[in-house]
Design a protein around this motif. Sequence first.
Motif, PDB file in Angstrom:
ATOM      1  N   TYR A  15     -19.623  -6.178   0.164  1.00 50.97           N
ATOM      2  CA  TYR A  15     -18.875  -4.958  -0.074  1.00 50.97           C
ATOM      3  C   TYR A  15     -19.600  -3.756   0.510  1.00 50.97           C
ATOM      4  CZ  TYR A  15     -15.910  -7.480  -3.358  1.00 50.97           C
ATOM      5  OH  TYR A  15     -15.033  -8.371  -3.931  1.00 50.97           O
TER       6      TYR A  15
ATOM      7  N   SER B 211     -11.281  -3.515  -5.786  1.00 49.45           N
ATOM      8  CA  SER B 211     -11.659  -3.219  -4.428  1.00 49.45           C
ATOM      9  C   SER B 211     -10.505  -3.415  -3.473  1.00 49.45           C
ATOM     10  CB  SER B 211     -12.833  -4.119  -3.996  1.00 49.45           C
ATOM     11  OG  SER B 211     -13.896  -3.997  -4.917  1.00 49.45           O
ATOM     12  N   SER B 212     -10.599  -2.744  -2.313  1.00 48.81           N
ATOM     13  CA  SER B 212      -9.579  -2.888  -1.285  1.00 48.81           C
ATOM     14  C   SER B 212     -10.211  -3.367   0.000  1.00 48.81           C
ATOM     15  CB  SER B 212      -8.889  -1.542  -1.054  1.00 48.81           C
ATOM     16  OG  SER B 212      -9.829  -0.575  -0.633  1.00 48.81           O
TER      17      SER B 212
ATOM     18  N   ASN C  97      -9.300   1.246   4.887  1.00 51.58           N
ATOM     19  CA  ASN C  97      -9.754   2.618   4.635  1.00 51.58           C
ATOM     20  C   ASN C  97     -10.688   3.142   5.715  1.00 51.58           C
ATOM     21  OD1 ASN C  97     -12.154   1.353   4.209  1.00 51.58           O
ATOM     22  ND2 ASN C  97     -12.296   1.810   2.025  1.00 51.58           N
TER      23      ASN C  97
ATOM     24  N   ALA D 238     -15.265  -1.128  -1.080  1.00 50.72           N
ATOM     25  CA  ALA D 238     -14.309  -1.854  -0.249  1.00 50.72           C
ATOM     26  C   ALA D 238     -14.936  -3.152   0.255  1.00 50.72           C
ATOM     27  CB  ALA D 238     -13.871  -1.003   0.939  1.00 50.72           C
TER      28      ALA D 238
END
Length: 418
Positions: A390, A38-39, A44, A400
């Motif tokens: 998330y 995950s980021s 994003n 994310a």
Amino acid sequence: MNLFKKNNTRSLSLSKGLVAATMSSALMLAACGDDSSSSSANDNGSSSGDKYLLSFMMEASQFVGTASLSDNQAKVVEDFIEAPNAGGVAYFNGSVYVLATDDAMNSTLSRYELDKDGNMPAKASATAKFQGARAIMMKFVDENKMYVEQSMGDAITALDPTTLKTTATIDLSEYIDEESGALTSVPGSAVIRDGKMFLTLSQFVDFNKFIAGPRASVVIIDVKTDKVEKAIFSDKVAAVGGMDDMNNTMSFVDEKGDIYFYSNASYCYVEGYKEGWIRIKKGETEFDKDWIFRMHDAEYDGKKTNENNLMVGGTYMGDGKFMGFFGSFADPSNFNNYEWQFVVVDVYKKTVEKVDLSPTIPWFAPSIHLDADGKSVLLGHADKKGGAIYRYDIASGKVAKEMDVTTGTAYYIVPMVD
């Protein structure tokens, strides 16, 4: 307030869930760490500025309040109110509703009217009591009516959502499936379509082992008159819905107007019980005799067959896709292994696909909610590295991180929209 500190591990006494209603289990909470798949949400463009109704589970309690996902979770939770963890949390028409049950199965429904900034007051604006009924599920019709389901009272109660005064009580005792050996009806997941509520009945046949009935059972209720029109049954699967599916998502209505119901066959403990999805087509009030989707037969993780089953909870995302929990209670004495997986179930294509998150514990089902714009799903997660909230983007399938969870465990993540 007895809050968890970073890097501490404590034992949680969990009364959430059909199986957990009879036992406690230890849930290990650790310091938050990034999941490698995950980021950061801020990288994003995911929105995290709006407030959400959140609750975090700690020991035998959940702490409920409103906050932005960009806030410091450990700090904001200090101002949240405390409630038992056996209970539902909902937002409707400018108010937060908390429906919680104590150890004696006495339930209290509390309404907290939010201020102009979306903040939750310390004291409830109205309350209602349900004695010995284990009422932890709510269903809102409109600004004039809501329902509270008495899972151990063979009844559902209609109330005014503002005053919480009872307007009607619907007795379900005559719909106990005695032919299947049921001892009580146990209302569960529900959907409303065309002015009628389709309410699942779990039909318990064994209280000691919390085993629901061997066939699907649904009552159809006119929400204007609060009258039961009829009860319908199907032998294609075991009991559909869930006695404490607090998101009401083991049943959903798709864009076509078809209603889908899921049966996890009492977690597949009982030989001969059949899991799977069944449906009622638009305009019909009987189960579709020609359609069934058994997830045990779907391809999953490279295998043509599997013995996993979907847990209570999840959300319908549109286009036949449902996000839920996939896993197995093969070892019923241990409910805290990191073995459960977030999945996307496509009831049209009859497929099951993993979400790109590490396996987690089986107590995050209430956290799964479709966000207000219908483009993403919010969910709670934890593994040995720690916990977080998330966001799953429906179009891309990417995940994310939105919020680190270092105090307790994310339990409810509810968009505050009408």
